[in-house]
Design an enzyme around this catalytic site. Structure first.
Site, PDB file in Angstrom:
ATOM      1  CG  ASN A   1      10.267  -1.015  -7.235  1.00  0.00           C
ATOM      2  OD1 ASN A   1      10.311  -2.234  -7.121  1.00  0.00           O
ATOM      3  ND2 ASN A   1       9.283  -0.397  -7.854  1.00  0.00           N
TER       4      ASN A   1
ATOM      5  CG  LEU B   1       1.974  -6.785 -10.441  1.00  0.00           C
ATOM      6  CD1 LEU B   1       2.628  -6.428 -11.746  1.00  0.00           C
ATOM      7  CD2 LEU B   1       0.489  -6.998 -10.649  1.00  0.00           C
ATOM      8  CE  LYS B   2       9.276 -11.634 -10.298  1.00  0.00           C
ATOM      9  NZ  LYS B   2       8.620 -12.099  -9.078  1.00  0.00           N
TER      10      LYS B   2
ATOM     11  N   GLY C   1      24.337  -6.105 -16.858  1.00  0.00           N
ATOM     12  CA  GLY C   1      23.696  -5.975 -18.163  1.00  0.00           C
ATOM     13  C   GLY C   1      23.830  -4.563 -18.696  1.00  0.00           C
TER      14      GLY C   1
ATOM     15  CB  VAL D   1      -1.099  -2.448 -11.269  1.00  0.00           C
ATOM     16  CG1 VAL D   1      -1.697  -2.613  -9.887  1.00  0.00           C
ATOM     17  CG2 VAL D   1       0.420  -2.536 -11.196  1.00  0.00           C
TER      18      VAL D   1
ATOM     19  CB  CYS E   1       8.444  -0.060 -11.578  1.00  0.00           C
ATOM     20  SG  CYS E   1       6.706  -0.461 -11.844  1.00  0.00           S
TER      21      CYS E   1
ATOM     22  CE  LYS F   1       6.145  -1.001  -6.135  1.00  0.00           C
ATOM     23  NZ  LYS F   1       6.297  -2.333  -6.685  1.00  0.00           N
TER      24      LYS F   1
ATOM     25  CD  GLU G   1       0.356  -6.110  -6.891  1.00  0.00           C
ATOM     26  OE1 GLU G   1      -0.702  -6.109  -6.250  1.00  0.00           O
ATOM     27  OE2 GLU G   1       1.119  -7.102  -6.924  1.00  0.00           O
TER      28      GLU G   1
HETATM   29  N1  LIG Z   1       3.617  -2.068 -14.046  1.00  0.00           N
HETATM   30  C1  LIG Z   1       4.131  -2.666 -12.995  1.00  0.00           C
HETATM   31  O1  LIG Z   1       4.869  -3.634 -13.098  1.00  0.00           O
HETATM   32  C2  LIG Z   1       3.813  -2.163 -11.610  1.00  0.00           C
HETATM   33  C3  LIG Z   1       4.122  -2.961 -10.501  1.00  0.00           C
HETATM   34  C4  LIG Z   1       3.815  -2.489  -9.224  1.00  0.00           C
HETATM   35  C5  LIG Z   1       3.255  -1.227  -9.060  1.00  0.00           C
HETATM   36  N2  LIG Z   1       2.994  -0.447 -10.164  1.00  0.00           N
HETATM   37  C6  LIG Z   1       2.373   0.849  -9.946  1.00  0.00           C
HETATM   38  O2  LIG Z   1       0.982   0.730 -10.207  1.00  0.00           O
HETATM   39  C7  LIG Z   1       0.479   1.928 -10.803  1.00  0.00           C
HETATM   40  C8  LIG Z   1      -0.152   1.612 -12.157  1.00  0.00           C
HETATM   41  O3  LIG Z   1       0.873   1.143 -13.005  1.00  0.00           O
HETATM   42  P1  LIG Z   1       0.542   0.445 -14.412  1.00  0.00           P
HETATM   43  O4  LIG Z   1       1.824  -0.065 -14.951  1.00  0.00           O
HETATM   44  O5  LIG Z   1      -0.605  -0.492 -14.238  1.00  0.00           O
HETATM   45  O6  LIG Z   1       0.059   1.721 -15.237  1.00  0.00           O
HETATM   46  P2  LIG Z   1      -0.640   1.748 -16.674  1.00  0.00           P
HETATM   47  O7  LIG Z   1      -0.219   3.020 -17.293  1.00  0.00           O
HETATM   48  O8  LIG Z   1      -0.441   0.460 -17.384  1.00  0.00           O
HETATM   49  O9  LIG Z   1      -2.206   1.843 -16.317  1.00  0.00           O
HETATM   50  C9  LIG Z   1      -2.811   2.931 -15.688  1.00  0.00           C
HETATM   51  C10 LIG Z   1      -4.243   3.042 -16.198  1.00  0.00           C
HETATM   52  O10 LIG Z   1      -4.937   4.023 -15.439  1.00  0.00           O
HETATM   53  C11 LIG Z   1      -5.848   4.685 -16.307  1.00  0.00           C
HETATM   54  N3  LIG Z   1      -6.300   5.931 -15.676  1.00  0.00           N
HETATM   55  C12 LIG Z   1      -5.609   7.090 -15.503  1.00  0.00           C
HETATM   56  N4  LIG Z   1      -6.370   7.992 -14.856  1.00  0.00           N
HETATM   57  C13 LIG Z   1      -7.563   7.393 -14.580  1.00  0.00           C
HETATM   58  C14 LIG Z   1      -8.745   7.789 -13.904  1.00  0.00           C
HETATM   59  N5  LIG Z   1      -8.848   8.981 -13.339  1.00  0.00           N
HETATM   60  N6  LIG Z   1      -9.771   6.912 -13.833  1.00  0.00           N
HETATM   61  C15 LIG Z   1      -9.669   5.693 -14.387  1.00  0.00           C
HETATM   62  N7  LIG Z   1      -8.564   5.247 -15.035  1.00  0.00           N
HETATM   63  C16 LIG Z   1      -7.515   6.074 -15.114  1.00  0.00           C
HETATM   64  C17 LIG Z   1      -5.051   4.857 -17.587  1.00  0.00           C
HETATM   65  O11 LIG Z   1      -5.891   5.094 -18.691  1.00  0.00           O
HETATM   66  C18 LIG Z   1      -4.339   3.503 -17.651  1.00  0.00           C
HETATM   67  O12 LIG Z   1      -5.089   2.558 -18.381  1.00  0.00           O
HETATM   68  C19 LIG Z   1       1.675   2.882 -10.887  1.00  0.00           C
HETATM   69  O13 LIG Z   1       1.695   3.679  -9.733  1.00  0.00           O
HETATM   70  C20 LIG Z   1       2.858   1.934 -10.876  1.00  0.00           C
HETATM   71  O14 LIG Z   1       4.025   2.533 -10.358  1.00  0.00           O
HETATM   72  C21 LIG Z   1       3.249  -0.894 -11.421  1.00  0.00           C
END
Ligand SMILES: NC(=O)c1ccc[n+]([C@@H]2O[C@H](COP(=O)([O-])OP(=O)(O)OC[C@H]3O[C@@H](n4cnc5c(N)ncnc54)[C@H](O)[C@@H]3O)[C@@H](O)[C@H]2O)c1
Length: 455
Positions: free
Chosen positions: A214, A156-157, A259, A11, A266, A210, A154
């Site tokens: 989901n 996004l997919k 499936g 994200v 998520c 959000k 967010e």
């Molecule tokens: N992945 C998806 O498709 C998606 C879609 C919508 C919402 N989200 C939500 O967005 C959030 C992030 O998801 P993601 O998939 O990007 O996670 P991710 O694990 O890919 O990335 C999270 C990042 O945050 C960093 N981090 C952790 N603590 C930190 C801090 N204190 N300071 C700076 N960086 C820090 C980690 O090192 C990591 O790189 C989650 O809450 C998730 O539920 C994810």
């Protein structure tokens, strides 16, 4: 505008890169040094179509920067996005440690007005906790600098993240402050030139929206998965039923594919977190409990069928597995059904040769040192001498394979298809024993076809 994105994962990186693409100055901060070093060298930590190009373009234009220095991050942007992970805690609740750590850092280092935007998926009430953590950070320094906290979940997919971010269906903003709303409107104006997509609401409703989205999508999947198992017992075909109900505009065609279960970073965690929140306020969500139970069962379905066909003891058997990522166009293996299938097959003594078009490096990391699991360098390479093929992810590259070649490579022409990629009749004509999910298989289809031809 000057923006800081705290957390540079799926994200955070997409958010930072897409805002930079629109002309903003963006600093992405992460605690993971290796990730930031890689990004500075032009290496992306994730596979996401189109992202590499946008990152490269905006780094070259000096609009997108990366850092591990949180102090620098806080000082940089007027708008501070929190996009850190919210993984499930042991009790299923969302672990808020990273979000609150990010908020505390903002409080510790801010010297002028900040709009703090929560993009992570967080339980209702988190904005209050973030506000409090920032206040504590300031109090520790004996300062009082103005700030505002808004929710901007967010949607996004993974696999289509850039496209989703650049062309959103809607942009949810939970805010109770006019200045914050104006800033968010200005920031998102370039993403909504043809119509207003900003839905402004109170903070708690935005946070709940959000999870509700989901949970609804997971519900549709689990409903169709249960219907698929029922269709098999009743001699119906879930794919016909899908087409039949999807054409009703009140239902629509999206998310009706049966499936081998949903996975990813998520749905499983967000369903758990919402269930936990609901229990916490004494308002249990019975439907969502069933959704989760149905999904746990569905992740076992492929292995149950393999055991039905090959017996409980799978020692000496080798299976080819296509698709490791939890869905196509990503390399994300978090909660992927492939992990359950591989784990159960290995437990029963089988060997597995897996292939995925994008997730091989991530799979090598996740499955490091696991015995009797190896990886092929091509889809057909996995098939050679295997007792059966198991399809777990519906990558486009798997949809129209060379069936003759597959038949020749497999030791036994058996396919367990967890994503219903092929036509059962065609598979039977091609000499395969084909086991899809909820579809009428060869003998039943052949009989129906004869009836049709006779008529
Ligand atoms: N992945 C998806 O498709 C998606 C879609 C919508 C919402 N989200 C939500 O967005 C959030 C992030 O998801 P993601 O998939 O990007 O996670 P991710 O694990 O890919 O990335 C999270 C990042 O945050 C960093 N981090 C952790 N603590 C930190 C801090 N204190 N300071 C700076 N960086 C820090 C980690 O090192 C990591 O790189 C989650 O809450 C998730 O539920 C994810």
């Amino acid at each position: 505008m000057k923006l800081t994105v705290v957390g540079t994962g799926y994200v955070g990186l997409v958010t930072g890169a897409c805002f930079a693409e629109m002309g903003n100055d963006v600093l992405c901060v992460d605690v993971d040094e290796a990730k930031i070093k890689g990004l500075r060298r032009g290496e992306l930590p994730i596979f996401e179509p189109g992202l590499k190009e946008i990152v490269a373009r905006n780094v070259a234009a000096e609009r997108l920067h990366f850092s591990t220095d949180i102090k620098e991050g806080v000082r940089f942007g007027t708008i501070q996005f929190i996009a850190v992970g919210t993984p499930p805690d042991e009790d299923g609740s969302a672990d808020m440690r990273h979000v609150l750590a990010a908020a505390r850092s903002i409080g510790q280092h801010m010297t002028d007005y900040k709009l703090v935007v929560n993009k992570s998926t967080v339980p209702v009430g988190t904005a209050d906790a973030v506000r409090e953590a920032i206040a504590q950070g300031q109090a520790a320094r004996g300062v009082k600098v103005p700030y505002c906290v808004v929710s901007n979940p967010e949607f996004l997919k993974e696999g289509a993240a850039v496209e989703d971010f650049m062309r959103p269906d809607r942009i949810i903003v939970g805010a109770d402050d006019e200045r914050a709303v104006h800033l968010m409107q200005a920031l998102y104006a370039p993403f909504q030139r043809n119509r207003d997509k900003l839905l402004i609401m109170d903070v708690r409703s935005a946070e709940l929206t959000k999870y509700a989205a989901n949970a609804m999508l997971a519900t549709r999947i689990s409903f169709m998965n249960e219907l698929a198992l029922l269709a098999e017992k009743l001699g119906a075909d879930v794919d016909e039923v899908r087409r039949g109900i999807g054409s009703d505009p009140r239902i629509s065609h999206h998310f009706l594919y049966a499936g081998c279960g949903y996975g990813g970073s998520c749905f499983p965690k967000d369903v758990k977190a919402l269930l936990h929140s609901a229990e916490g306020v004494g308002e249990p969500l019975h439907v969502l409990h069933a959704v989760e139970r149905a999904n746990e069962r569905q992740k076992q379905v492929l292995v149950d069928r393999i055991v039905e066909r090959f017996g409980e003891n799978l020692h000496g058997r080798r299976f080819a597995l296509w698709g490791l990522a939890f869905k196509p166009d990503t390399d994300d293996l978090r909660e992927a059904p492939s992990r359950v299938v591989i784990g159960k097959l290995l437990e029963r003594g089988a060997s597995v040769t897996a292939y995925d078009p994008a997730a091989m490096a991530e799979a090598r990391r996740v499955f490091d040192g696991i015995e009797r699991l190896d990886f092929a360098s091509s889809a057909n390479g996995a098939l050679e001498g295997a007792d059966a093929l198991i399809i777990v992810t519906e990558w486009k590259a798997f949809r129209s394979p060379d069936f003759e070649r597959m038949h020749a490579l497999l030791r036994q022409p058996v396919i367990f298809d967890g994503r219903n990629l092929f036509d059962p009749l065609r598979m039977s004509e091609a000499g395969f024993e084909y086991v899809p999910i909820g579809r009428r298989t060869a003998p039943a289809v052949a009989a129906a076809d004869l009836t049709r031809r006779a008529a």
